[in-house]
Every structure is written in C-alpha cells, then in structure tokens.
Design an enzyme around this catalytic site. Sequence first.
Site, PDB file in Angstrom:
ATOM      1  N   GLY A 286       0.837  -1.206   0.000  1.00 36.14           N
ATOM      2  CA  GLY A 286       0.000   0.000   0.000  1.00 36.14           C
ATOM      3  C   GLY A 286       0.858   1.236   0.000  1.00 36.14           C
ATOM      4  O   GLY A 286       2.088   1.154   0.081  1.00 36.14           O
TER       5      GLY A 286
ATOM      6  N   LYS B  77       4.234  12.456  -2.219  1.00 39.65           N
ATOM      7  CA  LYS B  77       5.069  11.310  -1.829  1.00 39.65           C
ATOM      8  C   LYS B  77       6.068  11.776  -0.789  1.00 39.65           C
ATOM      9  O   LYS B  77       6.855  12.689  -1.042  1.00 39.65           O
ATOM     10  CB  LYS B  77       5.796  10.742  -3.052  1.00 39.65           C
ATOM     11  CG  LYS B  77       6.646   9.510  -2.721  1.00 39.65           C
ATOM     12  CD  LYS B  77       7.133   8.842  -3.982  1.00 39.65           C
ATOM     13  CE  LYS B  77       8.023   7.638  -3.659  1.00 39.65           C
ATOM     14  NZ  LYS B  77       8.513   6.998  -4.893  1.00 39.65           N
TER      15      LYS B  77
ATOM     16  N   ASP C 262       9.181   4.995   7.689  1.00 37.23           N
ATOM     17  CA  ASP C 262       8.916   6.253   8.386  1.00 37.23           C
ATOM     18  C   ASP C 262       7.996   7.184   7.587  1.00 37.23           C
ATOM     19  O   ASP C 262       7.741   8.314   7.997  1.00 37.23           O
ATOM     20  CB  ASP C 262      10.235   6.967   8.710  1.00 37.23           C
ATOM     21  CG  ASP C 262      11.072   7.223   7.466  1.00 37.23           C
ATOM     22  OD1 ASP C 262      10.566   6.993   6.343  1.00 37.23           O
ATOM     23  OD2 ASP C 262      12.233   7.651   7.614  1.00 37.23           O
ATOM     24  N   GLY C 263       7.554   6.720   6.419  1.00 32.16           N
ATOM     25  CA  GLY C 263       6.630   7.537   5.628  1.00 32.16           C
ATOM     26  C   GLY C 263       7.301   8.705   4.906  1.00 32.16           C
ATOM     27  O   GLY C 263       6.623   9.566   4.357  1.00 32.16           O
TER      28      GLY C 263
ATOM     29  N   ARG D 229       3.146  14.428  -7.095  1.00 30.26           N
ATOM     30  CA  ARG D 229       3.066  13.644  -8.337  1.00 30.26           C
ATOM     31  C   ARG D 229       1.637  13.669  -8.879  1.00 30.26           C
ATOM     32  O   ARG D 229       0.683  13.781  -8.098  1.00 30.26           O
ATOM     33  CB  ARG D 229       3.417  12.169  -8.096  1.00 30.26           C
ATOM     34  CG  ARG D 229       4.623  11.893  -7.256  1.00 30.26           C
ATOM     35  CD  ARG D 229       5.063  10.439  -7.374  1.00 30.26           C
ATOM     36  NE  ARG D 229       4.251   9.472  -6.627  1.00 30.26           N
ATOM     37  CZ  ARG D 229       4.569   8.183  -6.513  1.00 30.26           C
ATOM     38  NH1 ARG D 229       5.643   7.697  -7.111  1.00 30.26           N
ATOM     39  NH2 ARG D 229       3.813   7.354  -5.814  1.00 30.26           N
TER      40      ARG D 229
ATOM     41  N   ARG E 145      -2.460  -0.360  -9.528  1.00 33.59           N
ATOM     42  CA  ARG E 145      -1.311  -1.211  -9.859  1.00 33.59           C
ATOM     43  C   ARG E 145      -1.763  -2.650 -10.066  1.00 33.59           C
ATOM     44  O   ARG E 145      -2.844  -3.029  -9.611  1.00 33.59           O
ATOM     45  CB  ARG E 145      -0.309  -1.173  -8.687  1.00 33.59           C
ATOM     46  CG  ARG E 145       0.167   0.233  -8.392  1.00 33.59           C
ATOM     47  CD  ARG E 145       0.280   0.489  -6.883  1.00 33.59           C
ATOM     48  NE  ARG E 145       0.499   1.918  -6.617  1.00 33.59           N
ATOM     49  CZ  ARG E 145       1.693   2.491  -6.648  1.00 33.59           C
ATOM     50  NH1 ARG E 145       2.770   1.768  -6.861  1.00 33.59           N
ATOM     51  NH2 ARG E 145       1.818   3.782  -6.448  1.00 33.59           N
TER      52      ARG E 145
ATOM     53  N   ASP F 115       3.698  -4.455  -7.677  1.00 29.93           N
ATOM     54  CA  ASP F 115       3.112  -3.245  -7.074  1.00 29.93           C
ATOM     55  C   ASP F 115       3.654  -1.978  -7.727  1.00 29.93           C
ATOM     56  O   ASP F 115       3.153  -0.886  -7.454  1.00 29.93           O
ATOM     57  CB  ASP F 115       3.358  -3.217  -5.557  1.00 29.93           C
ATOM     58  CG  ASP F 115       4.820  -3.419  -5.201  1.00 29.93           C
ATOM     59  OD1 ASP F 115       5.363  -4.489  -5.532  1.00 29.93           O
ATOM     60  OD2 ASP F 115       5.431  -2.513  -4.620  1.00 29.93           O
ATOM     61  N   ASN F 116       4.667  -2.115  -8.575  1.00 32.34           N
ATOM     62  CA  ASN F 116       5.179  -0.950  -9.304  1.00 32.34           C
ATOM     63  C   ASN F 116       4.788  -0.985 -10.774  1.00 32.34           C
ATOM     64  O   ASN F 116       5.382  -0.285 -11.598  1.00 32.34           O
ATOM     65  CB  ASN F 116       6.705  -0.874  -9.176  1.00 32.34           C
ATOM     66  CG  ASN F 116       7.147  -0.519  -7.759  1.00 32.34           C
ATOM     67  OD1 ASN F 116       6.380   0.085  -7.007  1.00 32.34           O
ATOM     68  ND2 ASN F 116       8.348  -0.893  -7.392  1.00 32.34           N
TER      69      ASN F 116
ATOM     70  N   ASP G 241       6.504   4.901 -10.010  1.00 28.95           N
ATOM     71  CA  ASP G 241       7.381   4.574  -8.871  1.00 28.95           C
ATOM     72  C   ASP G 241       8.848   4.445  -9.261  1.00 28.95           C
ATOM     73  O   ASP G 241       9.405   3.349  -9.339  1.00 28.95           O
ATOM     74  CB  ASP G 241       6.901   3.293  -8.172  1.00 28.95           C
ATOM     75  CG  ASP G 241       5.707   3.560  -7.276  1.00 28.95           C
ATOM     76  OD1 ASP G 241       5.075   4.625  -7.433  1.00 28.95           O
ATOM     77  OD2 ASP G 241       5.405   2.706  -6.434  1.00 28.95           O
TER      78      ASP G 241
HETATM   79  P1  AMP Z   1       8.915   0.794  -3.554  1.00 33.85           P
HETATM   80  O1  AMP Z   1       9.677  -0.451  -3.932  1.00 33.85           O
HETATM   81  O2  AMP Z   1       9.758   2.007  -3.311  1.00 33.85           O
HETATM   82  O3  AMP Z   1       7.825   1.064  -4.525  1.00 33.85           O
HETATM   83  O4  AMP Z   1       8.249   0.517  -2.116  1.00 33.85           O
HETATM   84  C1  AMP Z   1       7.628  -0.689  -1.762  1.00 33.85           C
HETATM   85  C2  AMP Z   1       6.658  -0.458  -0.638  1.00 33.85           C
HETATM   86  O5  AMP Z   1       7.325   0.045   0.524  1.00 33.85           O
HETATM   87  C3  AMP Z   1       5.544   0.524  -0.970  1.00 33.85           C
HETATM   88  O6  AMP Z   1       4.363   0.033  -0.413  1.00 33.85           O
HETATM   89  C4  AMP Z   1       6.009   1.800  -0.287  1.00 33.85           C
HETATM   90  O7  AMP Z   1       4.927   2.630   0.052  1.00 33.85           O
HETATM   91  C5  AMP Z   1       6.723   1.269   0.947  1.00 33.85           C
HETATM   92  N1  AMP Z   1       7.757   2.183   1.432  1.00 33.85           N
HETATM   93  C6  AMP Z   1       8.958   2.458   0.839  1.00 33.85           C
HETATM   94  N2  AMP Z   1       9.656   3.353   1.571  1.00 33.85           N
HETATM   95  C7  AMP Z   1       8.898   3.655   2.656  1.00 33.85           C
HETATM   96  C8  AMP Z   1       9.062   4.514   3.781  1.00 33.85           C
HETATM   97  N3  AMP Z   1      10.158   5.261   3.973  1.00 33.85           N
HETATM   98  N4  AMP Z   1       8.051   4.558   4.691  1.00 33.85           N
HETATM   99  C9  AMP Z   1       6.946   3.826   4.538  1.00 33.85           C
HETATM  100  N5  AMP Z   1       6.734   2.995   3.506  1.00 33.85           N
HETATM  101  C10 AMP Z   1       7.693   2.906   2.566  1.00 33.85           C
HETATM  102 MG    MG Z   2       6.238   1.300  -5.215  1.00 28.65          MG
END
Ligand code: AMP
Ligand code: MG
Length: 471
Positions: free
Chosen positions: A88, A106, A118-119, A170, A177, A247-248, A257
């Site tokens: 998610g 983002k 950490d979001g 964005r 996805r 998911d990407n 992403d």
């Molecule tokens: P990504 O491969 O960057 O698309 O990330 C995979 C998943 O990890 C997605 O669900 C992102 O929302 C989550 N995610 C990546 N980095 C963070 C972060 N710093 N804090 C919270 N969720 C993250």
């Molecule tokens: Mg992603």
Amino acid sequence: MKNIKLSTKHLEKLDESLYSYQNSSPLIKPKLVSINKKLAKKLGFTNEQIDSKEFIEFINGSYIANGSNTYANAYGGHQFGYQVLSLGDGRALNLGKIGDQHIQLKGSGITPYSRDGDGRAVLRSSIREYLVSEAMYGLNIPTTRAMAIIDSSTRVYRNYDVETASIVLRTSSSWIRFGSFEFAYNSKNPKENLEKLADFVIDESYPHLKDIQNRYEELYFGIVDRTIELIVLWQSVGFMHGVMNTDNMSIAGLTIDYGPYAFMEEFDKGFICNLSDKEGRYSFENQPFIAQWNLYVLAKTFSPIANEEILESYNDQFIGRFKQSYFELMANKLGLVDYEYHKDNNLITKLFKAMEDDNVDYTSFFYGLSWNTLDLEGKNINAWLGEYHQRLQQESISQEERLDKMKKINPKYVLRNYMLQDAIDAAEKDDFTLVNDFLEIAQNPFGEHPEYEYYTKPKPEWEPLRCSCSS
Ligand code: AMP
Ligand code: MG
C-alpha cells in the site's frame, strides 16, 4: 488558491477495503526546490498562486484545498518474485483529483500501510523521481508526472546517514497497480471487489470498454497491449526501471514509482541498475520477460471475473509481439523506412553486439548517427557501420529525409546517473540551479542546450553509478 478544487468523488466507486483516510504529517520548515510551471499551469494554477505561501503549504500537505479528503491506497504485490499480501501507499497520500489527474504527495508521513517505514522520502531520491518523470514525458513515454518538490529541516535516517525529508507532488491519470488486483483477489469477497475494481479502472483508463460484453477479458487484453507498448519504449531509449515488482506496475500502462532506475550508457544488455537486485531479475534484457511474468500474476487475479486460460494464452503472445514492435522501432531509430523484419533484425542484433564489444554509449550513438557526427574508434562498431551504409543503398528516401526523421526520435539527452548525482550534490548544499536546468533538459531532450553539452557523454572516468532500493 480559491479556484483550485479537488474531488474525491471517484472513491464512491472503489471498495472501502482499497483505501484508508489519512492525514498528512507536514515537514518542518519546508522550502521549495523546484516547480514544474508547465504542469502547474496545465492543472489550473495561476502565476500568483504558484508564488504564494499557500502553494508550498499545499505541497507540504498543510494547506487543505477545497474538496480534498486525503487517503492512501491499499495494494499487494510480488516483490522480487515473492508474494506480499499487504503493501500500500506507505509514504504517499492522495489529495483528490483535478480534472482527470490524481494529485498525490510522496513523502508526507506514515499511513496504515507504512509497516516499518517512516513515511518519508529523502531529497536525493525525490530529485531523481521529480526529474525522471518529466524526462520520460519529454521522451514521449507514458508516465506519471511531477509538479513540484520541497525539501525541509525534518530529518530522516537511512543506513548510516542523516538526511533531510522531501515531498514530491506527483500526478497521474491512475494509481491502480497490478498489486491492487492482487489485493482485491486476496480479499474476503474477491469476485465482488474485483468487479468493482475492474469497473473503476475501465471508467478511469479504458472508457471505450464500458458497455461491451466480456469487458473484463477485454480490459486484461488492453493492459497487456499497453504494457507491451511501454516496455518497447523503455528498451528503445535504454531505460531500466530497476524494481519491476507487481506493485510498481501500472494498470494504465504508465511508468510509475521511480527508484534506482538508470538509462543505458555504455551498452551492456545484462546491466543491473539496482544494487539490491543481486540476481539481476530486473536487468535490462530481462524487462520484457518480467513484464510478461507480472501479467501472468495479473491473469490469475482476474480468474474470478474472466476465463484465466483465455487471458493466459493472450499473454503467451507477449514476447513475439514485443519483438515485432521493438525491432520496428529500432529500425526507425536507424532511419530504415523500407524495413524488412528478418533481414533487418539481423542487422540490429549485430549492432547490439558491436556496441557491447566496443563499449559504445547508447544515446550518443543514435544521436551521432542522426546528425552524421559519429566518430568512433572501435573496430566492431566501424565494421557494423560499413554494413549499415551498404544497407542504406536500398532505401527509397534521401539521406536528408532520413536524418530528419531520425532527429525526431533520437534524443540528445537522457538523465545519466552521474548527471543526477551532480544535481543532488548541489541541492544538498542548497543550490537548486542544476535541478531546475535539468528539468528544462528533461522536458526537451531533443533540444541543443549547448551549455550542458558535457552531459551528452558518459563521465570520462566511466564507472556506472548504481543505486539501491533505500530511499
Ligand atoms: P517501492 O519499492 O519504493 O515502490 O516501495 C515498496 C513499498 O514500501 C511501498 O508500499 C512503499 O509505500 C513502501 N515504502 C517504501 N519506503 C517507505 C518509507 N520510507 N516509509 C513507509 N513505507 C515505505
Ligand atoms: Mg512502489
């Protein structure tokens, strides 16, 4: 920002399990790094608004525009081949839609899907995403876009470093996805949830399928078609995504992403741009095969609402169809209008081998060929050029016409990783000139930009710069 109205009406059509309302956690002392004025204006922001204090607050998630109701999307996915049921938007927040575009922040704080994260998003990866989405747009490749980027005094901790937190605004016509379908498939009411989700996707991204019979089957076919087109374009410019997890992967056939991506420099078909990808699952040459693999995962999730076998056999044709369009596009890049599939494919395959043997830079090769300015030393590439010039004898158009066509599809600039790194190094010292200048180049990659000629070549002491997933 009175005239800016966002709408979240579309949520009425999406099952509640697929999103969660969530407020943002704004950054401390936000400061503007760059605004993409072209996109801002397209979305309806006026100059006055762009210069206003509210605009930065808007990007920081602290100014809530009319009609906005912020939420994060749920999805699942296959990461490096392994299923993860619950992912998610862990650091993204949707503000609503302006026209047909979803507005999303983002890096705006944790959500119910943050897991251990950490979001936040660090400045370096935010700059990379901001610039490359516009670069893909400039190269006429379907993509999400980016309207602005802010940095702040909020700290984040990555590996052994302390960095600052940023937010990128964005936009996209869809954020659904492949993993969103996986999430619905694994829910308590898969059939009902999938029908709702598929109708939502048809409504947003495939409206021509609305009233037809077998629309879910047709939707899947449409997703396969758009994915083929997208990967053909990626390969043709040497783009490597780096994390093609399901998911990407966008259901609308967009590039989404951006993480440890790279553009091909010295040609190496097995190049792996993502340092975390030890086995090269997402290497350059694997991208079409992985896209097809991801589409098989998607076919399975469609099984409660369509005939899986029919979907699979449609996807079985992926590689054959991919090759057909890819070679055709490569022939275009070489200016061959009287293209013959088998004969010319042989010439194109030989080109890849010669480029690899002589370490030829991908983008500047096609650019040089289009402007008749190539001056290469390698034995293999020169032998190939001899063969190419012979082949040109059979062409029915003049050299001038041919070069004119080639100039329109062979860019002068792509965002090389060392170029991005220069912009990031300066930005980390509060100098945003390169970010802003590169935005201009990204949006006009066929332009001259003589002051940045330096970046049309690989770095002199060449060593490919790779990034990892940590961002
Ligand atoms: P990504 O491969 O960057 O698309 O990330 C995979 C998943 O990890 C997605 O669900 C992102 O929302 C989550 N995610 C990546 N980095 C963070 C972060 N710093 N804090 C919270 N969720 C993250
Ligand atoms: Mg992603």
